[in-house]
Design a protein around this motif. Structure first.
Motif, PDB file in Angstrom:
ATOM      1  N   THR A   1       0.855  -0.998  -0.216  1.00 49.68           N
ATOM      2  CA  THR A   1      -0.087   0.044   0.117  1.00 49.68           C
ATOM      3  C   THR A   1       0.466   1.246  -0.071  1.00 49.68           C
ATOM      4  N   THR A   2       1.819   1.151   1.111  1.00 51.42           N
ATOM      5  CA  THR A   2       3.384   2.341   0.505  1.00 51.42           C
ATOM      6  C   THR A   2       3.651   2.723  -0.248  1.00 51.42           C
ATOM      7  N   LEU A   3       3.735   1.341  -1.442  1.00 56.91           N
ATOM      8  CA  LEU A   3       3.999   1.556  -2.613  1.00 56.91           C
ATOM      9  C   LEU A   3       3.692   2.005  -3.559  1.00 56.91           C
ATOM     10  N   ASP A   4       1.925   1.992  -3.267  1.00 57.57           N
ATOM     11  CA  ASP A   4       0.791   1.719  -4.705  1.00 57.57           C
ATOM     12  C   ASP A   4       0.665   2.980  -4.131  1.00 57.57           C
ATOM     13  N   ALA A   5       1.316   3.580  -2.794  1.00 56.65           N
ATOM     14  CA  ALA A   5       0.874   5.502  -2.570  1.00 56.65           C
ATOM     15  C   ALA A   5       1.971   6.791  -3.335  1.00 56.65           C
ATOM     16  N   GLN A   6       3.289   5.978  -2.979  1.00 59.26           N
ATOM     17  CA  GLN A   6       4.234   6.329  -3.744  1.00 59.26           C
ATOM     18  C   GLN A   6       4.022   6.685  -5.425  1.00 59.26           C
ATOM     19  N   LEU A   7       3.580   5.470  -6.116  1.00 63.08           N
ATOM     20  CA  LEU A   7       3.976   4.812  -7.702  1.00 63.08           C
ATOM     21  C   LEU A   7       2.043   5.412  -8.534  1.00 63.08           C
ATOM     22  N   ARG A   8       1.931   5.920  -7.293  1.00 59.76           N
ATOM     23  CA  ARG A   8       0.402   6.689  -7.044  1.00 59.76           C
ATOM     24  C   ARG A   8      -0.389   5.422  -8.575  1.00 59.76           C
ATOM     25  N   LEU A   9      -0.130   4.026  -7.873  1.00 60.94           N
ATOM     26  CA  LEU A   9      -0.350   3.540  -8.791  1.00 60.94           C
ATOM     27  C   LEU A   9      -2.391   2.591  -7.860  1.00 60.94           C
ATOM     28  N   THR A  10      -2.888   1.469  -7.957  1.00 52.43           N
ATOM     29  CA  THR A  10      -3.871   1.272  -6.977  1.00 52.43           C
ATOM     30  C   THR A  10      -4.481  -0.269  -7.801  1.00 52.43           C
ATOM     31  N   PRO A  11      -5.107  -1.524  -7.387  1.00 51.30           N
ATOM     32  CA  PRO A  11      -5.034  -2.448  -7.783  1.00 51.30           C
ATOM     33  C   PRO A  11      -6.479  -1.925  -8.590  1.00 51.30           C
ATOM     34  N   PRO A  12      -6.945  -2.898  -9.637  1.00 53.53           N
ATOM     35  CA  PRO A  12      -6.494  -4.147  -9.417  1.00 53.53           C
ATOM     36  C   PRO A  12      -4.974  -4.148 -10.658  1.00 53.53           C
ATOM     37  N   TYR A  13      -4.218  -2.440 -11.039  1.00 52.33           N
ATOM     38  CA  TYR A  13      -3.315  -2.474 -11.453  1.00 52.33           C
ATOM     39  C   TYR A  13      -3.595  -2.335 -13.091  1.00 52.33           C
TER      40      TYR A  13
END
Length: 141
Positions: A65-77
Motif C-alpha cells: 500500500t505504501t508503494l502503491d501510494a508512492q507510484l500512484r497506482l491502485t489495484p487491480p493495476y
C-alpha cells in the motif's frame, strides 16, 4: 514495464507466496480438526505458524500500500498488465482463504461445543469424593 514497478511486482509475488503457504497451513489445520483424535500439539504448532504468516502478510501488505501510494497506482493495476496478472492471482487465493477461515471457525466452534458437553458430564463427578485425605475409599459418607 516501468522501471519503478519491479519492486511492486516482487511485493505482489511475495504476497502470493505467503498466501499460498497460509493455504497449506489452513488445510492441515482443517485435517487436524476433522481427525477422529485431534493432535493438540500439532494444532498449536499450526496456529503459531499461521500467526507468523499473518504477521508477514500484514507487513507485505503495508509495503504494497505504501508503494502503491508512492507510484500512484491502485489495484487491480489494469494499466500495467504484468502487475494486473499478479494481482489476479492474489485475489482469488485471498477470497478462498477467507472462506476457508470461516469454515475453520465453524469447525473450532463445534470442537468447543463438544468439549463443553464432555466437561458438563464430567463436572458432577469432580465434586464427588471417592478417596479421603488418607487415600482410602470413602464409603457412604
Amino acid at each position: 514495464m516501468d522501471e519503478r514497478q519491479p519492486p511492486l511486482a516482487a511485493i505482489l509475488d511475495s504476497l502470493y507466496q505467503v498466501l499460498a503457504s497460509l493455504r497449506h497451513i489452513m488445510e492441515e489445520e482443517q485435517r487436524q480438526l476433522m481427525a477422529a483424535t485431534t493432535d493438540s500439539r500439532r494444532l498449536l504448532s499450526l496456529s503459531e505458524d499461521k500467526q507468523s504468516l499473518l504477521t508477514t502478510l500484514a507487513f507485505i501488505e503495508q509495503r504494497r500500500t505504501t508503494l502503491d501510494a508512492q507510484l500512484r497506482l491502485t489495484p487491480p493495476y489494469t494499466e500495467h498488465p504484468a502487475l494486473s496478472a499478479r494481482w489476479q492471482r492474489v485475489i482469488p487465493l485471498a477470497q478462498h482463504l477467507c472462506e476457508q477461515n470461516q469454515h475453520t471457525a465453524l469447525m473450532l466452534n463445534q470442537q468447543l461445543a463438544w468439549t463443553e458437553q464432555v466437561l458438563s458430564v464430567l463436572h458432577p463427578l469432580q465434586a464427588q469424593r471417592f478417596y479421603g485425605p488418607d487415600g482410602h475409599p470413602v464409603v457412604g459418607r
